[in-house]
Design an enzyme around this catalytic site. Structure first.
Site, PDB file in Angstrom:
ATOM      1  N   HIS A  25      53.801  57.943  51.318  1.00  0.00           N
ATOM      2  CA  HIS A  25      53.561  56.429  50.824  1.00  0.00           C
ATOM      3  C   HIS A  25      51.746  56.777  51.215  1.00  0.00           C
ATOM      4  CE1 HIS A  25      57.584  55.150  49.690  1.00  0.00           C
ATOM      5  NE2 HIS A  25      57.720  56.156  48.913  1.00  0.00           N
ATOM      6  N   HIS A  79      70.985  51.769  50.480  1.00  0.00           N
ATOM      7  CA  HIS A  79      69.062  51.790  49.939  1.00  0.00           C
ATOM      8  C   HIS A  79      69.050  52.689  49.128  1.00  0.00           C
ATOM      9  CE1 HIS A  79      65.360  51.083  49.916  1.00  0.00           C
ATOM     10  NE2 HIS A  79      64.607  51.682  50.978  1.00  0.00           N
ATOM     11  N   GLU A  81      66.125  53.579  48.130  1.00  0.00           N
ATOM     12  CA  GLU A  81      64.872  54.581  47.928  1.00  0.00           C
ATOM     13  C   GLU A  81      65.104  56.004  48.428  1.00  0.00           C
ATOM     14  OE1 GLU A  81      61.765  53.309  50.200  1.00  0.00           O
ATOM     15  OE2 GLU A  81      60.807  54.087  49.546  1.00  0.00           O
ATOM     16  N   ASP A  83      64.115  58.411  49.761  1.00  0.00           N
ATOM     17  CA  ASP A  83      64.324  59.185  51.077  1.00  0.00           C
ATOM     18  C   ASP A  83      66.006  59.162  51.390  1.00  0.00           C
ATOM     19  OD1 ASP A  83      63.684  56.384  51.348  1.00  0.00           O
ATOM     20  OD2 ASP A  83      63.273  56.823  52.712  1.00  0.00           O
ATOM     21  N   HIS A 144      63.526  46.625  53.179  1.00  0.00           N
ATOM     22  CA  HIS A 144      61.915  45.670  52.557  1.00  0.00           C
ATOM     23  C   HIS A 144      62.032  46.291  51.170  1.00  0.00           C
ATOM     24  CE1 HIS A 144      60.274  50.444  51.828  1.00  0.00           C
ATOM     25  NE2 HIS A 144      61.525  50.389  52.141  1.00  0.00           N
ATOM     26  N   ASP A 163      66.647  50.972  57.193  1.00  0.00           N
ATOM     27  CA  ASP A 163      64.979  51.293  56.955  1.00  0.00           C
ATOM     28  C   ASP A 163      64.983  50.478  58.456  1.00  0.00           C
ATOM     29  OD1 ASP A 163      63.744  53.116  55.272  1.00  0.00           O
ATOM     30  OD2 ASP A 163      63.994  50.887  54.003  1.00  0.00           O
ATOM     31  N   TYR A 191      56.025  51.469  62.192  1.00  0.00           N
ATOM     32  CA  TYR A 191      56.629  51.172  61.038  1.00  0.00           C
ATOM     33  C   TYR A 191      56.798  49.956  60.835  1.00  0.00           C
ATOM     34  CZ  TYR A 191      61.004  52.331  58.078  1.00  0.00           C
ATOM     35  OH  TYR A 191      62.487  52.545  57.018  1.00  0.00           O
ATOM     36  N   HIS A 222      66.206  56.411  60.293  1.00  0.00           N
ATOM     37  CA  HIS A 222      64.617  57.075  60.366  1.00  0.00           C
ATOM     38  C   HIS A 222      64.524  57.153  61.946  1.00  0.00           C
ATOM     39  CE1 HIS A 222      63.183  57.557  56.717  1.00  0.00           C
ATOM     40  NE2 HIS A 222      62.627  55.944  56.516  1.00  0.00           N
TER      41      HIS A 222
END
Ligand code: FEO
Length: 394
Positions: A25, A79, A81, A83, A144, A163, A191, A222
């Protein structure tokens, strides 16, 4: 291909490694990215998270090294999102009997909206027994996204933190103590600054909610797993989530004919004179996500732009827009706006306005200079900034 790795007895890393991804992003990921997923071989075989859709083959191949994916009973989607959830449709195909759990209501709604997949909703305090282990769920709303949650496995003392505590850092080594620790902490901070920073209050609440847990491993979604440096990363999150600043300065600018640059250098000299470490960052040469790494815990931020066609430079506008999206409002940082102009000081004034919008304390009116600053004028600017530093310390 890197094999599945047993990170704790009967708990396997089965994620994907994105060695050459250089942007998340717009945030530069110079060390690549990993999408971590974990397989727990208990009575109910459990998968924690998935991977980005383009890594589905690699990820499912790693699972297959440990167990036939069709035998997976439980999938925890911490999560929404993509990814982490992007391979859920493939997992749904290869694990037709698995029950998928997500946080309620946002995680359940998000997975349904993205993939049309139904999940069982869980909330903070809910548990799921999978055999020798009981999984405990803690919702970490807005860390987030609204749906985020973490999962704690009591038998192993593993916090699957998604995350939180992550770093964009691709490596064949899965643990903190197997990698260059300075780089790991740098990437953890980058990050945090670029992903989590706006949600410090929520992240702090999440830290408190996990405070009573006996944590032996933090397995984020991650980067590397925290094994030997858990206390240090928790300490750093404590400082970051409470907006603690260091006595340092970051001076960010763009310049056309070096007048704004001369002002920037003079401002840096004011900080040096006062014994405060300072960084001078030309926004043309430094990516905004790297500037955020430098700026997120700096007590003083100075931003300069000349006027270009009745506006601040687009490079500076981009940086300030990014900063405004990330910066917490209650950061109590000192801001200084400055810049040169030919016939109208609109550029530097826009910098000042945007810095006020971000929430900086602005003890000085914008410092402007028509055309080229003289030596005497530069000395005046230095004196003004020295006064700000002295007043801040008083
Ligand atoms: Fe790594 Fe919010 O996804």
């Amino acid at each position: 291909m890197l094999n599945a790795i047993e990170v704790s007895p009967k708990v396997w890393w089965v994620g994907g490694i994105d060695w050459n991804e250089r942007s998340f992003h717009g945030y530069t990921t110079e060390k690549g990215i990993t999408y971590n997923a974990y397989l727990i071989m208990d009575e109910k075989i459990t998968l924690i998270d998935t991977a980005k859709a383009t890594f589905a083959d690699e990820f499912i191949e790693r699972i297959s090294e440990v167990v036939d994916p069709a035998k997976i009973d439980v999938v925890i989607a911490n999560h929404v999102e993509m990814d982490h959830s992007g391979s859920l449709p493939r997992i749904k195909q290869v694990c037709p009997n698995a029950t998928i759990y997500a946080s309620a209501p946002q995680g359940v709604a998000g997975i349904k909206a993205h993939f049309g997949i139904d999940c069982v909703g869980v909330k903070t305090g809910d548990t799921l027994n999978i055999g020798e282990r009981t999984l405990h769920f803690v919702q970490t709303t807005m860390v987030h996204w609204p749906d985020n949650m973490v999962t704690y496995s009591d038998k192993d003392g593993i916090l699957f933190s998604n995350d939180a505590f992550g770093q964009h850092f691709a490596s064949t080594k899965r643990f903190d103590d197997e990698n260059d620790l300075c780089e790991v902490f740098k990437q953890a901070k980058k990050y945090y600054a670029n992903i989590v920073w706006p949600y410090g209050m929520q992240a702090h609440k999440a830290l408190e909610a996990c405070g009573g847990l006996d944590i032996k491993l933090i397995c984020p979604s991650h980067g590397v797993i925290w094994r030997s440096h858990i206390a240090e990363i928790l300490e750093k999150y404590e400082a970051w989530t409470t907006y603690q600043t260091e006595e340092k300065a970051v001076v960010v600018y763009d310049s056309m004919w070096h007048s704004t640059e001369a002002m920037a250098r003079e401002i840096v000299d004011a900080f040096i004179k006062e014994g405060i470490s300072a960084q001078l960052l030309d926004v043309k040469d430094n990516h905004i996500s790297d500037i955020m790494l430098a700026a997120c815990d700096a007590r003083y931020i100075a931003v300069g732009s000349p006027t270009l066609n009745s506006n601040m430079m687009p490079t500076v506008a981009s940086f300030l827009t990014y900063f405004r999206g990330l910066s917490p409002k209650n950061s109590q940082r000192i801001g200084i706006a400055f810049g040169s102009y030919g016939w109208s000081p609109l550029g530097p004034k826009q910098v000042e306005e945007q810095m006020k919008n971000i929430g900086f304390e602005m003890p000085l009116p914008v410092i402007t200079q028509q055309w080229i600053p003289s030596k005497e004028r530069l000395s005046e600017i230095q004196a003004q900034v020295v006064k700000v530093i002295e007043d801040t310390r008083a």
